[in-house]
Design a protein around this motif. Structure first.
Motif, PDB file in Angstrom:
ATOM      1  N   SER A   7       0.831  -1.205   0.000  1.00 47.14           N
ATOM      2  CA  SER A   7       0.000   0.000   0.000  1.00 47.14           C
ATOM      3  C   SER A   7       0.864   1.254   0.000  1.00 47.14           C
ATOM      4  N   LEU A   8       1.932   1.231   0.779  1.00 48.47           N
ATOM      5  CA  LEU A   8       2.835   2.370   0.823  1.00 48.47           C
ATOM      6  C   LEU A   8       3.494   2.589  -0.541  1.00 48.47           C
ATOM      7  N   TYR A   9       3.956   1.523  -1.157  1.00 47.84           N
ATOM      8  CA  TYR A   9       4.579   1.615  -2.476  1.00 47.84           C
ATOM      9  C   TYR A   9       3.587   2.186  -3.491  1.00 47.84           C
ATOM     10  N   TYR A  10       2.352   1.710  -3.468  1.00 50.75           N
ATOM     11  CA  TYR A  10       1.329   2.209  -4.388  1.00 50.75           C
ATOM     12  C   TYR A  10       1.134   3.712  -4.197  1.00 50.75           C
ATOM     13  N   CYS A  11       1.035   4.154  -2.949  1.00 45.53           N
ATOM     14  CA  CYS A  11       0.824   5.578  -2.674  1.00 45.53           C
ATOM     15  C   CYS A  11       1.994   6.426  -3.168  1.00 45.53           C
ATOM     16  N   GLN A  12       3.211   5.939  -2.941  1.00 51.10           N
ATOM     17  CA  GLN A  12       4.381   6.680  -3.396  1.00 51.10           C
ATOM     18  C   GLN A  12       4.434   6.736  -4.922  1.00 51.10           C
ATOM     19  N   TRP A  14       1.873   6.510  -6.969  1.00 53.24           N
ATOM     20  CA  TRP A  14       0.792   7.397  -7.403  1.00 53.24           C
ATOM     21  C   TRP A  14       1.234   8.851  -7.280  1.00 53.24           C
ATOM     22  N   ALA A  15       1.833   9.197  -6.142  1.00 51.55           N
ATOM     23  CA  ALA A  15       2.255  10.585  -5.922  1.00 51.55           C
ATOM     24  C   ALA A  15       3.291  11.010  -6.955  1.00 51.55           C
ATOM     25  N   HIS A  18       1.508  11.366 -10.427  1.00 48.88           N
ATOM     26  CA  HIS A  18       0.612  12.528 -10.421  1.00 48.88           C
ATOM     27  C   HIS A  18       1.424  13.815 -10.479  1.00 48.88           C
ATOM     28  N   VAL A  76       2.000  16.855  -2.422  1.00 46.39           N
ATOM     29  CA  VAL A  76       1.008  15.960  -1.817  1.00 46.39           C
ATOM     30  C   VAL A  76       0.351  16.638  -0.615  1.00 46.39           C
ATOM     31  N   TRP A  80      -3.594  17.208  -0.233  1.00 49.82           N
ATOM     32  CA  TRP A  80      -4.307  16.686   0.934  1.00 49.82           C
ATOM     33  C   TRP A  80      -5.078  17.798   1.632  1.00 49.82           C
TER      34      TRP A  80
END
Length: 85
Positions: A7-12, A14-15, A18, A76, A80
């Motif tokens: 999940s952390l890898y996915y978020c990084q 994505w950021a 983006h 980010v 947020w």
């Protein structure tokens, strides 16, 4: 633990994606799209990414990475804050 790291890898990821597309009013977009093109034609890897992004080598690359990390974190945070209003 494995799920959390995924999940952390996915978020990084994505950021980063983006930011490279939308951040700094699209300043990185053209280079980012070249990276995507190379990935889609099976020419991938970190060296290709850094070459296209003109990140330099050695100390210059290290500085580029540090600056990019700060830019993305700030980006980010602003996203947020905008979502929380």
């Amino acid at each position: 633990r494995h799920l959390e790291m995924g999940s952390l890898y996915y978020c990084q990821a994505w950021a980063l994606n983006h930011y490279l597309y939308f951040g700094k009013d699209g300043a990185y977009r053209a280079k980012f799209l070249k990276v995507v093109h190379e990935e889609m034609t099976c020419n991938s890897g970190s060296e290709m990414f850094f070459r296209i992004m003109e990140a330099g080598e050695g100390e210059a690359r290290k500085k580029w990475i540090e600056e990019m990390e700060h830019e993305i974190k700030d980006y980010v945070r602003k996203l947020w804050k905008g979502l929380r209003k």
